[in-house]
Design a protein around this motif. Structure first.
Motif: not given
Length: 708
Positions: A537-539, A645-649, A651-654
């Motif tokens: 899973l790559d945001p 990491i928390i911010k990027e994921y 943004e994709v709903g994870v």
């Protein structure tokens, strides 16, 4: 007995681990716990407390500095004395020939080997914490000293001022050379002792951790080759084949009956006695020009101050000798302490060695450390305390003050043979190559680098190279940790690697990621990269695909609108009779959009690679859990990486959770202002299972909300 074991095994299998409690995130758990109140001390209070003295504190410091005061009053005479006496005699018998032999390695007259086998050994009885190691001369340290002494006082310097035709036969030449080399060796002992003493007082005993076992073994193996080759000239000075037969028989007896013999046969002293007798009887020195031990002054020398002007020239060498000497001593001490169930103090060992070397230097002893062969004899013959070492030093003292002159005819070739025989244990270390090849390639690399560097660069530069390489391997290991995806062992709260165990199953929509390293500047990028690779899973790729899909969709809508507008204009400008024909023609040529899409345009705009990499993914993962159980520390770069990491994921709903974060790591994250946003604390969970249950509840709530 078997019935009891079966009952015990059955009991273990029927035991159950049942706990019912709320799902804890870190904030909820901390809210239910009460921290102990601690009033931080000011610097002034800390200084005052450290300077405060009580009788109990003074007694504790005295016992720590002089361990003999603690164990000697409790010495069980009936139980320990006989074993210590036998052990002391056995070790002393070895100490004498080894002291004479290792003096040759140190490039000083043999009598100085006897001094080094008395003063430091006796001092260690009072200050050392190991009950079994034998302090004194050691081949590797002696070789290092000899190399420095010859470098500082080469033959060419001493030969200046002597007649070149008879300089080699001049007793004054040899006396001047030996005197200067003794000064170098004594100064090395003083300086290395001061370094060890200072490191011990500053509690720097941990420096030995940088000299790992593979490094020390590779280094000593290379040193053994140096020692062996250096003794060839002494060994080949006279034929000694006639001694190989009896010696071979003695070795066989020792090997066959070592369990039945109360003490090992003193092979070295037997060889010394035979060699001395043969040399004296045949007058080998004058008749055949055989090099012998020579003059051994009777009695002890008056103390003298080492040559302080030599310190700048040998300072770096003294550091190497101090560290190697301490490493050898503490490694052997730990082995015996573990075997016999007592503890040693690494810092006190540094202090003890520092005192042995620095004080011994005033009495003309060169640097010493623990001898592996003598330590094994001291332990195997029943030695229980430092009394055995003290008795062995007293035996050497008797030789110095009474019968030392008897060993003056001893051929140096006999001493060379003793040195070479004592190297057999170090030569056996070549077997480490096979062992480390099977167990650890990195440790094998450390061993080989230590060996090759010490063999070709010399012992001093070889040691520095090996230590530097060992540190590089530490950096490499932290930068290249192992990454795993964890799964649950069914019906438990135990999580293991899914690639390792078939029973480990992943929860649908949840990925649990673990790295067996701390998170800091050197590996933060590799951590984020491995997280994306392992979870699949790559945001950034998802966001890029979404943007690509949105742009394509916008282009398609724009193209459809344009074509629709064009078709409408055609219809408007076409005569009524031709409208039906025109419409049929457009539909037949697929130029009008079908449900707003044009097949031809879609195929032309999208390549196979774009289909593979830029189609909008179906995100089937809703939660990501980072297992922080192996994480020991986090720095500012690691904290920023974690936030990213928390911010990027997100943004994709994870949603990202952190599980099993230790107290010290929590404190570091707090200092790094990781929790400035209060919502961040809700992402921390006490365990992986807490995080999993919370993620499942959150997902069910989100699904229920969507249905409404």
């Amino acid at each position: 007995m078997e019935h009891a074991q079966e009952h015990e095994a059955c009991l273990e299998q029927t035991q159950r681990y049942c706990v019912e409690r709320p799902v804890y995130n870190q904030e909820l758990l901390q809210g239910q716990l009460h921290r102990r109140e601690r009033t931080p001390q000011t610097l002034r209070q800390k200084i005052a407390h450290s300077c405060r003295c009580s009788s109990k504190k003074a007694k504790s410091h005295l016992y720590r500095f002089l361990p003999i005061l603690k164990w000697l009053p409790r010495y069980p005479v009936r139980e320990y004395l006989l074993g210590d006496i036998i052990s002391g005699i056995s070790t002393g018998v070895m100490q004498l020939p080894q002291g004479l032999a290792y003096a040759l390695l140190a490039a000083v007259p043999p009598v100085f080997g006897l001094y080094s086998s008395f003063y430091p050994v006796f001092l260690y009885t009072f200050f050392g914490t190991s009950k079994h190691i034998s302090i004194g001369t050691f081949a590797v340290i002696s070789m290092m000293v000899g190399g420095i002494a010859v470098r500082q006082v080469p033959d060419e310097i001493i030969s200046v001022g002597y007649n070149s035709t008879n300089v080699t036969d001049s007793l004054e030449y040899f006396h001047a050379r030996d005197t200067k080399r003794v000064q170098v060796a004594v100064t090395l002992a003083f300086l290395s002792g001061i370094i060890q003493l200072c490191l011990g007082l500053l509690r720097f005993g941990f420096v030995a951790i940088y000299l790992t076992e593979p490094l020390v073994r590779g280094f000593t193996t290379a040193a053994a080759i140096h020692v062996f080759t250096s003794q060839l000239k002494y060994l080949l000075g006279v034929k000694t084949k006639r001694y190989s037969g009896p010696l071979s028989v003695v070795y066989e007896i020792n090997l066959r009956f070592k369990k039945k013999l109360p003490v090992p046969i003193p092979m070295e002293i037997i060889v010394v006695i035979i060699g001395t007798g043969v040399s004296a009887g045949m007058n080998l020195s004058e008749s055949y020009s055989v090099d012998v031990v020579g003059n051994i002054p009777k009695g002890l020398r008056a103390p003298a101050v080492p040559e302080m002007q030599l310190i700048p020239a040998v300072f770096v060498d003294a550091i190497a000798i101090a560290i190697v000497g301490f490493s050898m001593a503490v490694s052997m001490a730990k082995i015996f302490a573990l075997k016999h169930g007592y503890t040693i103090d690494g810092n006190q060992e540094l202090i003890a060695l520092g005192i042995c070397n620095s004080v011994g230097s005033f009495f003309q002893s060169f640097p010493v450390t623990c001898s592996m062969s003598r330590s094994l004899v001291q332990e195997s013959t029943g030695g229980r305390t430092q009394i055995a070492g003290a008795l062995s030093s007293i035996m050497v003292l008797l030789v110095i003050v009474a019968i030392g002159y008897l060993f003056e005819p001893l051929p140096q070739t006999v001493l060379a043979a003793i040195v070479m025989v004592n190297l057999k244990g170090m030569f056996k270390q070549f077997g480490d190559i096979v062992h480390f090849w099977r167990t650890s390639k990195i440790e094998l690399a450390i061993w080989l680098v230590a060996f090759v560097a010490s063999l070709f660069l010399g012992l001093d530069y070889g040691l520095l190279t090996a230590v530097a390489f060992a540190m590089i391997t530490v950096i490499y290991r932290t930068q290249s940790p192992q990454y795993r995806i964890l799964g649950q062992i069914p019906d438990t709260d135990i999580y293991c690697g899914v690639e390792e165990y078939e029973e480990a199953k992943e929860y649908p929509g949840i990925k649990i990621f673990q790295a067996n390293a701390s998170l800091y500047f050197a590996n933060s990028e590799s951590y984020a990269s491995a997280l994306k690779k392992k979870t699949g899973l790559d945001p950034c790729a998802i966001l890029a695909a979404r943007r690509k899909a949105q742009k394509r969709h916008a282009r398609e809508i724009k193209a459809a609108n344009k074509l629709r507008k064009k078709a409408v204009l055609k219809l408007v400008n076409t005569p009524t009779n031709d409208v039906e024909a025109t419409v049929k023609h457009e539909i037949a040529n697929d130029e009008l959009p079908v449900n707003g899409n044009f097949a031809d345009a879609s195929v032309e705009d999208t390549s196979p690679d774009e289909h593979e990499h830029f189609v909008e993914p179906k995100t089937n993962i809703h939660s990501l859990i980072l297992d922080f159980t192996p994480v020991n520390f986090v720095d500012s770069v690691g904290a920023k990486t974690l936030k990213s990491i928390i911010k990027e994921y997100k943004e994709v709903g994870v949603s990202v959770c952190i599980a099993s974060c230790s107290g010290p790591v929590m404190d570091e994250l707090t200092r790094l202002k990781f929790f400035d946003n209060a919502a961040m604390r809700e992402l921390l969970f006490h365990s992986i299972h807490d995080a999993v249950l919370a993620c499942q509840v959150k997902e069910r709530q989100a699904s229920f909300t969507d249905r409404l």
